[in-house]
Design an enzyme around this catalytic site. Structure first.
Site, mmCIF file in Angstrom:
data_model
loop_
_atom_site.group_PDB
_atom_site.id
_atom_site.type_symbol
_atom_site.label_atom_id
_atom_site.label_comp_id
_atom_site.label_asym_id
_atom_site.label_seq_id
_atom_site.Cartn_x
_atom_site.Cartn_y
_atom_site.Cartn_z
ATOM 1 C CG ASP A 9 -2.165 -1.087 1.039
ATOM 2 O OD1 ASP A 9 -2.495 -1.247 -0.142
ATOM 3 O OD2 ASP A 9 -2.330 -1.622 2.174
ATOM 4 C CG LEU A 22 -4.600 -12.380 -9.050
ATOM 5 C CD1 LEU A 22 -5.399 -11.949 -10.168
ATOM 6 C CD2 LEU A 22 -3.995 -13.474 -8.983
#
Length: 417
Positions: A146, A302
């Site tokens: 992130d 993914l």
């Protein structure tokens, strides 16, 4: 070689990445090279430690091939957790148990590889150690795709995820050009409050690809009607529209787009809602309104562990922050997190340093407003200048029988279970 009295323990926490194990190798190898007797690994982070689940990493990392394999192995080799430690002044029973286990193992150095919540764990443990006069040193090793940890220029894991997202976006764009029909494809990318990952879809815009048409980050309120109007206008000049959205985009009144769907909410130990379904909701809305073919592509996990497309810069820096953490702890520091400091973009140069974890834990770093265009539907060149150095070069997987080979942990060697 330095003489170290006690042992080392290291854990992994939070969501996995393609390079988190490279940081684990950095901790393990640097600690052993500096004379640590035993380097233990917590199974499933602090939660597993509380259950006295741990391994001697020397039983599993024995050769240079093991090191090379583990560097290239995605996800958390030791297992992870999302466990929120209580504040010590409200419940110190957990802390007494943790420190009794650490004492039994003769631990002198404690390393935790993770993101914001993991740095909060380092903060709490180092504060409690100071309170009870413990000499154990606690250092945080940054990790999160992130890229929302404050102070550090970026976090290991982000570069490889950005490389994957940019590559996948290019492929999705190529796929959308095949048929001569109106089509809208919406790619949903991880990012609750920070749009660093979604911005990486703009990397697809290059001399052989026009890139996505619209990019929406959670830093900017998302107006559904304005979005539909923009898509409608785009279809007047082109048939295949590609949109990248963050999973955390919200309406102007603060409601997640995913909350407009019928999905059942899951809330983790830190109070985070599981976000999913925004792309499908918007794709269905456009399909119903215009009768166009739509697709919703949710990258989901993914993008976290795509080690087949890892950035060499990223995997190298992940190893370096692990080693820097050991160096800092062995030199007497505690309650710190290793940070990356960018010296220059061209040529790209980045160094390591340490920073007070109290000023990092629970602070989210978001994409600067000036790195998002005025209309809030794309990123600027400044963002691209920031991210491009982090995706450079590759580290080819070690292939066996046509597939990447990974190093895995054999649970039969677990201690005390």
């Amino acid at each position: 070689m330095e003489h170290i009295r006690g042992n080392v323990i290291v854990g992994q926490s939070g969501g996995p990445t393609a390079v988190i194990n490279s940081s684990l190798v950095g901790v393990f190898k640097t600690a052993k090279d500096r004379g640590a007797k035993t380097v233990y690994g917590m199974r499933h982070g602090i939660q597993g430690l509380l259950e006295e689940k741990y391994v001697d990493l020397s039983d599993h990392i024995q050769t240079s091939l093991d090191i090379d394999l583990l560097k290239r192995t995605p996800s958390a080799f030791l297992g992870s957790c999302r466990y929120k430690l209580p504040e010590a002044d409200k419940d110190n029973g957990v802390y007494k148990k943790i420190f009794s286990i650490l004492k039994k193992l003769d631990i002198e150095f404690f390393f935790y590889i993770g993101g914001n919540d993991s740095m909060d764990t380092i903060r709490k443990l180092s504060d409690y150690a100071l309170e009870i006069g413990s000499s154990i040193r606690f250092i945080g090793v940054p990790k999160t795709i992130d890229n929302d940890l404050d102070i550090t220029d970026h976090t290991p894991g982000f570069g490889s995820a950005a490389k994957y997202i940019g590559s996948i976006t290019k492929e999705v764009i190529r796929d959308g050009l095949v048929f001569d029909q109106n089509m809208v494809t919406i790619i949903e990318i991880m990012g609750r409050n920070a749009g660093w990952l979604t911005g990486a879809s703009a990397l697809a815009k290059c001399e052989d690809c026009e890139g996505p048409d619209l990019i929406y980050l959670p830093e900017i309120p998302f107006d559904v009607e304005s979005f539909i109007k923009k898509v409608e206008e785009l279809h007047k000049v082109k048939k295949s529209i590609i949109v990248a959205i963050s999973e955390g985009i919200r309406t102007p009144d603060g409601k997640y787009i995913s909350e407009l769907t019928d999905t059942v909410e899951f809330i983790d130990a830190f109070g985070h809602k599981a976000l999913s379904g925004s792309a499908k909701y918007l794709a269905n809305m456009i399909g119903a309104k215009f009768g166009w073919k739509t697709r919703a592509i949710e990258l989901n996990t993914l993008q976290r562990s795509a080690s087949h497309l890892v950035s060499r810069v990223d995997i190298t820096e992940a190893y370096q922050v692990g080693g820097a953490a050991v160096k800092a702890a062995f030199e007497g520091l505690t309650g710190q997190m290793v940070i990356l400091k960018r010296v220059s973009d061209d040529p790209y140069i980045c160094t390591t340093d340490t920073y007070d974890v109290h000023k990092i834990a629970n602070v989210e770093k978001k994409v600067p407003r000036e790195w998002i265009n005025e209309t809030g539907d794309f990123v600027t060149q400044e963002y691209l200048n920031y991210v491009k150095p982090l995706i450079q070069a590759e580290l080819t997987p070690i292939m066996v029988d046509g597939l990447p080979r990974h190093l895995t942990l054999n649970d039969k060697n677990l201690k005390n279970i």
